[in-house]
Design a protein around this motif. Structure first.
Motif, PDB file in Angstrom:
ATOM      1  N   VAL A   3       0.848  -1.186   0.000  1.00  0.00           N
ATOM      2  CA  VAL A   3       0.000   0.000   0.000  1.00  0.00           C
ATOM      3  C   VAL A   3       0.884   1.235   0.000  1.00  0.00           C
ATOM      4  N   GLU A   5       2.643   4.631   1.038  1.00  0.00           N
ATOM      5  CA  GLU A   5       3.012   5.281   2.290  1.00  0.00           C
ATOM      6  C   GLU A   5       2.463   6.703   2.344  1.00  0.00           C
ATOM      7  N   CYS A   7      -0.660   7.564   2.037  1.00  0.00           N
ATOM      8  CA  CYS A   7      -2.109   7.377   2.055  1.00  0.00           C
ATOM      9  C   CYS A   7      -2.886   8.621   2.481  1.00  0.00           C
ATOM     10  N   GLU A 184      -3.144   1.455   9.563  1.00  0.00           N
ATOM     11  CA  GLU A 184      -3.194   0.462   8.485  1.00  0.00           C
ATOM     12  C   GLU A 184      -4.513   0.525   7.740  1.00  0.00           C
ATOM     13  N   GLN A 187      -4.400   3.183   5.185  1.00  0.00           N
ATOM     14  CA  GLN A 187      -3.702   2.702   4.004  1.00  0.00           C
ATOM     15  C   GLN A 187      -4.644   1.911   3.099  1.00  0.00           C
TER      16      GLN A 187
END
Length: 202
Positions: A3, A5, A7, A184, A187
């Motif tokens: 994913v 970084e 985000c 998370e 993300q």
């Protein structure tokens, strides 16, 4: 899982373009400290689906409120649903999803309203639709969720034609399981934005 970084930038850009992110809590709402509330604090442009009664949910009322919130604008929208909001979204999508501005959804720790030990408050949400959701949908489930087994999460993903990701030992992905800010999850939301924008493969 790979994913970006960056985000928050992707989320900020989505909102800056006038697009919407709707936060849909489950039974009893998401209190302060829950990742849904933390995300709204970080991104004030996110909008919460405010249900008429958080403690005694009525399926028809919850579906109607979700529909009214979605239809408040024709701007492209994403929905981040947790727990009981996931069955609510499935019922709403079966009725209204094809004609809505919703482009994608995250269904986090869906509550299995059809399990024998489900709370009585959930009975009105069963049975669940078994038709594909009409937009990109991604179930994020836990291998240790007391409210939905991995087998059931897999069946829901099959029924609704959702992408499925399992998180090891994450409980119900809430405060009790240690998921406060849950970076998370941000993300994952960023990756959802990439997917619906066509910048990332499913």
């Amino acid at each position: 899982m790979q994913v970006s970084e960056q985000c928050p930038l992707e989320i900020e850009q989505w909102l800056a373009e006038g697009k919407r992110i709707l936060i849909a809590p489950g039974w009893k709402n998401s209190p302060a400290g829950h990742w849904q509330s933390e995300w709204q604090a970080q991104f004030p442009a996110m909008q919460r689906v405010e249900q008429p009664d958080w403690d005694y949910p009525v399926a028809a009322d919850w579906v109607r409120q979700l529909d009214q919130t979605v239809r408040a604008s024709r701007a492209p929208a994403l929905i981040v649903a947790h727990s009981l909001a996931c069955p609510t979204l499935a019922h709403w999508a079966a009725l209204h999803g094809r004609e809505s501005p919703v482009k994608g959804v995250l269904l986090v720790a869906p509550a299995d309203v059809m399990r024998p030990e489900a709370p009585e408050a959930f009975t009105g949400f069963a049975p669940l639709p078994i038709i594909p959701l009409p937009f990109f949908s991604w179930i994020i489930a836990s291998t240790t969720d007391p409210h939905c087994s991995t087998d059931r999460a897999s069946q829901l993903a099959l029924n609704w034609r959702c992408k499925l990701s399992l998180i090891e030992n994450a409980g119900h992905i809430n405060i009790a399981s240690g998921h406060g800010e849950w970076p998370e999850g941000l993300q994952l939301l960023a990756k959802l934005i990439q997917i619906v924008n066509g910048d990332q493969d499913e």
